[in-house]
Scaffold this motif. Structure first.
Motif, PDB file in Angstrom:
ATOM      1  N   GLU A 113       0.833  -1.205   0.000  1.00 53.97           N
ATOM      2  CA  GLU A 113       0.000   0.000   0.000  1.00 53.97           C
ATOM      3  C   GLU A 113       0.868   1.257   0.000  1.00 53.97           C
ATOM      4  N   THR A 114       1.843   1.292   0.890  1.00 53.40           N
ATOM      5  CA  THR A 114       2.731   2.462   0.974  1.00 53.40           C
ATOM      6  C   THR A 114       3.535   2.644  -0.307  1.00 53.40           C
ATOM      7  N   THR A 115       4.084   1.550  -0.809  1.00 48.89           N
ATOM      8  CA  THR A 115       4.938   1.622  -1.996  1.00 48.89           C
ATOM      9  C   THR A 115       4.170   2.071  -3.230  1.00 48.89           C
ATOM     10  N   LEU A 116       2.989   1.507  -3.429  1.00 48.93           N
ATOM     11  CA  LEU A 116       2.200   1.902  -4.593  1.00 48.93           C
ATOM     12  C   LEU A 116       1.709   3.343  -4.453  1.00 48.93           C
ATOM     13  N   GLY A 117       1.446   3.768  -3.228  1.00 48.31           N
ATOM     14  CA  GLY A 117       1.103   5.169  -3.025  1.00 48.31           C
ATOM     15  C   GLY A 117       2.242   6.080  -3.446  1.00 48.31           C
ATOM     16  N   ASN A 118       3.462   5.673  -3.116  1.00 42.98           N
ATOM     17  CA  ASN A 118       4.636   6.474  -3.476  1.00 42.98           C
ATOM     18  C   ASN A 118       4.916   6.462  -4.976  1.00 42.98           C
ATOM     19  N   HIS A 119       4.545   5.372  -5.650  1.00 41.96           N
ATOM     20  CA  HIS A 119       4.867   5.226  -7.069  1.00 41.96           C
ATOM     21  C   HIS A 119       3.671   5.476  -7.988  1.00 41.96           C
ATOM     22  N   SER A 120       2.534   5.816  -7.442  1.00 40.93           N
ATOM     23  CA  SER A 120       1.324   5.906  -8.272  1.00 40.93           C
ATOM     24  C   SER A 120       1.454   6.943  -9.389  1.00 40.93           C
ATOM     25  N   ASP A 121       2.139   8.030  -9.118  1.00 40.78           N
ATOM     26  CA  ASP A 121       2.267   9.073 -10.137  1.00 40.78           C
ATOM     27  C   ASP A 121       3.023   8.568 -11.360  1.00 40.78           C
ATOM     28  N   ARG A 122       4.164   7.889 -11.135  1.00 43.40           N
ATOM     29  CA  ARG A 122       4.952   7.393 -12.268  1.00 43.40           C
ATOM     30  C   ARG A 122       4.218   6.262 -12.992  1.00 43.40           C
ATOM     31  N   LEU A 123       3.515   5.414 -12.252  1.00 48.97           N
ATOM     32  CA  LEU A 123       2.738   4.365 -12.904  1.00 48.97           C
ATOM     33  C   LEU A 123       1.643   4.976 -13.770  1.00 48.97           C
ATOM     34  N   ASN A 124       0.989   6.000 -13.260  1.00 43.25           N
ATOM     35  CA  ASN A 124      -0.022   6.697 -14.060  1.00 43.25           C
ATOM     36  C   ASN A 124       0.603   7.308 -15.316  1.00 43.25           C
ATOM     37  N   ALA A 125       1.807   7.844 -15.164  1.00 42.02           N
ATOM     38  CA  ALA A 125       2.455   8.563 -16.264  1.00 42.02           C
ATOM     39  C   ALA A 125       2.741   7.674 -17.463  1.00 42.02           C
ATOM     40  N   ILE A 126       3.031   6.389 -17.219  1.00 42.93           N
ATOM     41  CA  ILE A 126       3.373   5.496 -18.330  1.00 42.93           C
ATOM     42  C   ILE A 126       2.235   4.564 -18.705  1.00 42.93           C
ATOM     43  N   ASN A 127       1.051   4.778 -18.140  1.00 44.01           N
ATOM     44  CA  ASN A 127      -0.096   3.902 -18.396  1.00 44.01           C
ATOM     45  C   ASN A 127      -0.724   4.230 -19.750  1.00 44.01           C
ATOM     46  N   ILE A 128      -0.422   3.403 -20.765  1.00 44.96           N
ATOM     47  CA  ILE A 128      -1.012   3.623 -22.086  1.00 44.96           C
ATOM     48  C   ILE A 128      -1.673   2.360 -22.646  1.00 44.96           C
ATOM     49  N   PHE A 129      -1.630   1.248 -21.896  1.00 43.52           N
ATOM     50  CA  PHE A 129      -2.253   0.007 -22.382  1.00 43.52           C
ATOM     51  C   PHE A 129      -3.080  -0.594 -21.251  1.00 43.52           C
ATOM     52  N   PRO A 130      -4.292  -1.120 -21.537  1.00 40.16           N
ATOM     53  CA  PRO A 130      -4.944  -1.235 -22.850  1.00 40.16           C
ATOM     54  C   PRO A 130      -5.540   0.070 -23.358  1.00 40.16           C
ATOM     55  N   VAL A 131      -5.728   1.037 -22.453  1.00 41.53           N
ATOM     56  CA  VAL A 131      -6.145   2.375 -22.874  1.00 41.53           C
ATOM     57  C   VAL A 131      -5.259   3.380 -22.157  1.00 41.53           C
ATOM     58  N   ALA A 132      -5.016   4.501 -22.828  1.00 41.53           N
ATOM     59  CA  ALA A 132      -4.123   5.512 -22.257  1.00 41.53           C
ATOM     60  C   ALA A 132      -4.903   6.439 -21.327  1.00 41.53           C
ATOM     61  N   ASP A 133      -5.386   5.873 -20.212  1.00 39.89           N
ATOM     62  CA  ASP A 133      -6.197   6.668 -19.298  1.00 39.89           C
ATOM     63  C   ASP A 133      -5.432   7.103 -18.052  1.00 39.89           C
ATOM     64  N   GLY A 134      -4.163   6.750 -17.962  1.00 40.70           N
ATOM     65  CA  GLY A 134      -3.306   7.304 -16.932  1.00 40.70           C
ATOM     66  C   GLY A 134      -3.765   7.086 -15.506  1.00 40.70           C
ATOM     67  N   ASP A 135      -4.261   5.876 -15.194  1.00 38.79           N
ATOM     68  CA  ASP A 135      -4.733   5.660 -13.823  1.00 38.79           C
ATOM     69  C   ASP A 135      -4.343   4.310 -13.234  1.00 38.79           C
ATOM     70  N   THR A 136      -3.428   3.605 -13.875  1.00 38.46           N
ATOM     71  CA  THR A 136      -3.030   2.295 -13.355  1.00 38.46           C
ATOM     72  C   THR A 136      -2.469   2.398 -11.942  1.00 38.46           C
ATOM     73  N   GLY A 137      -1.626   3.393 -11.693  1.00 33.34           N
ATOM     74  CA  GLY A 137      -1.058   3.560 -10.365  1.00 33.34           C
ATOM     75  C   GLY A 137      -2.122   3.813  -9.318  1.00 33.34           C
ATOM     76  N   THR A 138      -3.062   4.677  -9.644  1.00 36.08           N
ATOM     77  CA  THR A 138      -4.150   4.981  -8.712  1.00 36.08           C
ATOM     78  C   THR A 138      -5.020   3.760  -8.476  1.00 36.08           C
ATOM     79  N   ASN A 139      -5.374   3.049  -9.539  1.00 36.97           N
ATOM     80  CA  ASN A 139      -6.233   1.872  -9.401  1.00 36.97           C
ATOM     81  C   ASN A 139      -5.572   0.772  -8.569  1.00 36.97           C
ATOM     82  N   LEU A 140      -4.302   0.510  -8.841  1.00 38.73           N
ATOM     83  CA  LEU A 140      -3.593  -0.505  -8.061  1.00 38.73           C
ATOM     84  C   LEU A 140      -3.482  -0.100  -6.604  1.00 38.73           C
ATOM     85  N   TYR A 141      -3.146   1.160  -6.372  1.00 43.96           N
ATOM     86  CA  TYR A 141      -3.019   1.640  -4.995  1.00 43.96           C
ATOM     87  C   TYR A 141      -4.332   1.484  -4.234  1.00 43.96           C
TER      88      TYR A 141
END
Length: 345
Positions: A9-37
């Motif tokens: 939980e802590t780690t994904l919270g810290n990395h959510s921004d960068r995960l969102n930044a590179i989220n382009i598959f399957p859709v480029a909606d930029g929220d993988t980091g937030t969703n995983l967190y």
């Protein structure tokens, strides 16, 4: 196991921004980091006193919290997996919830983790995750799960099923190393990632989760250099998804009790109506009519026919419809806030 999910939980919270930044598959909606967190947070908080009291989770279905005195690894993870599934967000969160719930099954009744048990858990989890998607593809977090599972199985086989803590350490090291290699490969497995020169966001998230498991079990720190050199992951790199074409359509998610026949019909019809279809059982309880509860996820152009079809097969709960064409505002993601909150129907 609780320490693992807390670290994740802590780690994904810290990395959510960068995960969102590179989220382009399957859709480029930029929220993988937030969703995983948010999904991992739900799993980690399943053990909070307010969450672990027996509670209704469906029509006449009650789930009691495991007795902590039993130290049942499988029961603890099953509780966390169900909480994650109930509150799963997006493709990545839903697949992690599937992974966690499936991993719990071979661990039921055991009071400690060992290499043979870890091998069984990761193998069950990656198979279940692959099967939850109607159209799974390599180059995603599925490939990372699979690589970690195969690495642990190889260590288990090489040490003839040794259940010592020393071998468990070797297995966890191998799992993280294989996961990292799988993440690097994602860039060349998917055309969209190759063109953007980035690795898969969900895969990186799964790598972080596995490193948190290693850290929690071995009592060692996280490997700070683990992500060094991953394309697109440098803190100065731009938010890749902001330059991608905007995706039309919406994401529909819900929970519903279905018979086996209706579940098969649901998957077939949703495959015809949209894509990114994920279906997985929520827990193992059966209601009075013999129906299992399912978590449903699909991307469709128009939500109304999909929602109407879902309602025709039962009484869904927690229906959410979220726009895929989100505002391209990196500041929202930097603050750890999803621009695609969605709304309930």
């Amino acid at each position: 196991m609780k320490r693992w999910l807390g670290k994740a939980e802590t780690t994904l919270g810290n990395h959510s921004d960068r995960l969102n930044a590179i989220n382009i598959f399957p859709v480029a909606d930029g929220d993988t980091g937030t969703n995983l967190y948010l999904t991992v947070r739900a799993a980690a908080h399943a053990f909070d006193p307010a969450e672990t009291a027996p509670a209704a989770v469906g029509d006449g279905v009650f789930v009691a919290a495991p007795d902590p005195a039993q130290n049942d690894v499988g029961a603890i993870l099953a509780l966390a997996g169900q909480a994650a599934m109930e509150q799963a967000r997006g493709n990545s969160g839903t697949l992690f919830a599937v992974f966690l719930g499936a991993a719990a099954e071979p661990l039921a009744g055991h009071t400690r983790l060992s290499t043979p048990l870890l091998a069984a858990a990761l193998n069950r989890a990656q198979i279940r995750a692959w099967s939850a998607l109607s159209d799974p593809v390599p180059g995603t977090m599925l490939s990372v799960m699979e690589a970690a599972a195969h690495a642990v199985a190889a260590v288990d086989q090489a040490h003839n099923g040794d259940d010592s803590n020393q071998t468990l350490g070797l297995a966890l090291d191998a799992a993280v190393e294989a996961a990292l290699e799988a993440v690097v490969r994602t860039e060349d497995q998917l055309a969209a990632l190759h063109a953007a020169h980035v690795v898969d966001a969900g895969g990186v998230g799964m790598l972080l989760i596995l490193d948190c498991l290693r850290s929690a079990v071995l009592g060692e720190g996280l490997q700070d250099e683990l992500l060094d050199g991953l394309h697109g992951y440098d803190v100065q790199a731009p938010h890749i998804h902001t330059d991608m074409p905007r995706d039309d359509g919406v994401e529909v998610m819900c929970t519903i009790a279905l018979s086996a026949l209706d579940a098969a019909m649901m998957r077939q019809r949703l495959d015809e109506m949209g894509d990114s279809v994920i279906m997985s059982q929520v827990g193992g309880a059966v209601d009075v009519e013999g129906h299992y509860r399912w978590r449903i996820h699909v991307h469709v152009t128009d939500p109304e026919p999909a929602v109407a079809f879902i309602r025709s097969l039962g009484d869904p709960t927690d229906i959410t419809v979220s726009e895929l064409a989100v505002p391209r505002d990196p500041d929202l993601h930097a603050a750890g806030v999803s621009a695609r909150d969605g709304h309930e129907l």
